[in-house]
Design an enzyme around this catalytic site. Structure first.
Site: not given
Length: 451
Positions: A68, A71-72, A148
């Protein structure tokens, strides 16, 4: 199209005439990269996805959350584009671009007008192949991801979902949260994430799927040009990476009960069992089962818990499948004093389905609901693009709408009852967020029906 069409990894070219007049094609480059397209008549836009079959389940302890995180980072700049350049490329043409990390794959995608598809190929290819993972951007994005995770931890529905997967899957990698844990994100190094990038973002890992207004031959040419610009060696022969082993994994339940005691107005309650893997031939029966149990406003859970008794606003069921495992869950949000009763009612409906099965009317209604929903979803090129990508990565076959409807029509009431009986016999896991009676929830799988 008659039946599903297999996607073997040793066939370089495939061409499929699918329902509705769409044309599906697949090309495997010598480097192992796979390019799939579905040309849809009348479309004036297209959705494109760059996929890798790497998700949160594939991480090592030292890199939990790195998929993840990566991905950012792929949006933060390449050797030839800044983060602003990437954003402007799509904003300037009214396009959409984003990414998603799942437990078994990662996808970077965009939706644009047909005339802007070459640009989308070029920019996404640049992000995929040539991201810098700049040290300063890495530290900045670490803070973003921690925020997040904090936001998700403030959302009881997110928390109960994570706790439920932990309860069902235990120590299995599918039980871990996709975003990782705050302590892991705080500790992970740029070098570890960069190594994750280098190990999993190679030509033989890449799957590109496009649906909508697309010419396959032009698409292949654009992809090859973009990858050559990135100086990927496309002349070396490499077989596409093998799909995950579909052998059903024997998963030991993590916990019968997990509670996060929070001072919330509602209790978020999830209960369920291990489900079916993606390759299980009974999945059409599972979709019917889920539809009847909690898949809509006419479902048993909605009617019994909300309409007849007014005990909850949100109540439903779901089924998720992975390469070698699955999960079936029943959810409700209700006041703390009603949590035990609502949980018992949901479990009673689950066992009633297992004991008595479904009616002919319910079977007909479920087929209609699922068939109609499938047809309506395919009006969107996003859905078609995702279907292509997951067909290639997970299923190893392509099933068009006609095949989906045929499979639904083949499901019988006995199929549903037998599957429900098997699922209901599996160890139950319960997750709750809120102020609840732990002892009462622990006794939910007893034999006493709810009043």
């Amino acid at each position: 199209m008659n039946g599903a069409v297999a996607f073997p990894l040793d066939v370089p070219e495939l061409r499929i005439a699918a329902s509705g007049g769409s044309l599906v094609r697949r090309t495997i480059l010598p480097s192992g990269a796979r390019i799939l397209s579905e040309q849809v008549p009348g479309s004036q836009s297209a959705t494109i996805g760059f996929w890798v079959a790497v998700g949160s389940r594939d991480e090592q302890p030292i890199t939990y959350g790195s998929t993840h995180f990566l991905e950012h980072l792929l949006f933060k700049g390449t050797t030839s584009r800044t983060a602003l350049d990437i954003a402007v490329s799509f904003d300037a043409v009214g396009g959409e671009h984003n990414a998603m990390t799942a437990k078994e794959y990662t996808c970077y995608y965009a939706k644009v007008r047909d005339q802007d598809l070459p640009m989308a190929v070029t920019v996404l290819a640049d992000m995929f192949t040539s991201s810098l993972l700049d040290a300063d951007e890495f530290e900045s994005e670490r803070g973003v991801i921690l925020e997040e995770l904090a936001m998700a931890d403030d959302d009881p529905s997110d928390v109960v979902s994570e706790r439920f997967f932990e309860a069902v899957f235990g120590e299995h990698p599918l039980g871990r949260p996709i975003g990782g844990y705050p302590h892991a994100i705080t500790a992970v190094t740029r070098e570890a994430v960069f190594e994750h990038y280098r190990a999993n973002y190679r030509p033989q890992d890449l799957v590109i799927s496009v649906a909508g207004a697309v010419d396959h031959d032009l698409l292949v040419a654009w992809v090859i040009a973009a990858l050559e610009t990135a100086e990927w060696n496309l002349t070396v022969d490499a077989r596409p990476v093998a799909r995950r082993d579909p052998t059903v994994d024997l998963i030991e339940r993590g916990s019968p009960l997990v509670i996060a005691d929070r001072p919330t107005e509602q209790v978020n309650l999830l209960l369920g069992v291990a489900g079916l893997p993606a390759s299980d031939p009974r999945r059409p029966a599972l979709t019917v089962l889920n539809s009847v149990l909690g898949g809509g406003m006419s479902s048993r859970l909605f009617q019994e818990v909300r309409e007849k008794r007014g005990l909850a606003y949100s109540v439903y069921s779901f089924a998720a499948s992975y390469a070698d495992a699955g999960v079936v869950g029943l959810y409700a949000g209700c006041s703390p004093k009603k949590a035990t009763k609502v949980g018992k009612l949901m479990l009673d409906e689950f066992h009633r389905l297992a004991d008595a099965g479904i009616t002919d009317d319910e079977l007909t209604r479920a087929r209609g609901q699922l068939g109609g929903a499938s047809a309506l979803a395919l009006e969107d090129s996003d859905t078609r693009m995702t279907r292509l990508g997951r067909s290639e990565l997970t299923m190893g076959e392509f099933a068009d709408l006609d095949e989906i409807l045929r499979r639904l029509d083949s499901v019988t009431a006995n199929d549903v009852r037998d599957l429900a009986a098997e699922l209901a016999s599996r160890p139950l896991s319960i997750a709750a967020v809120g102020s609840v009676d732990e002892g009462a929830l622990a006794a939910l799988d007893g034999d006493t029906p709810a009043a």
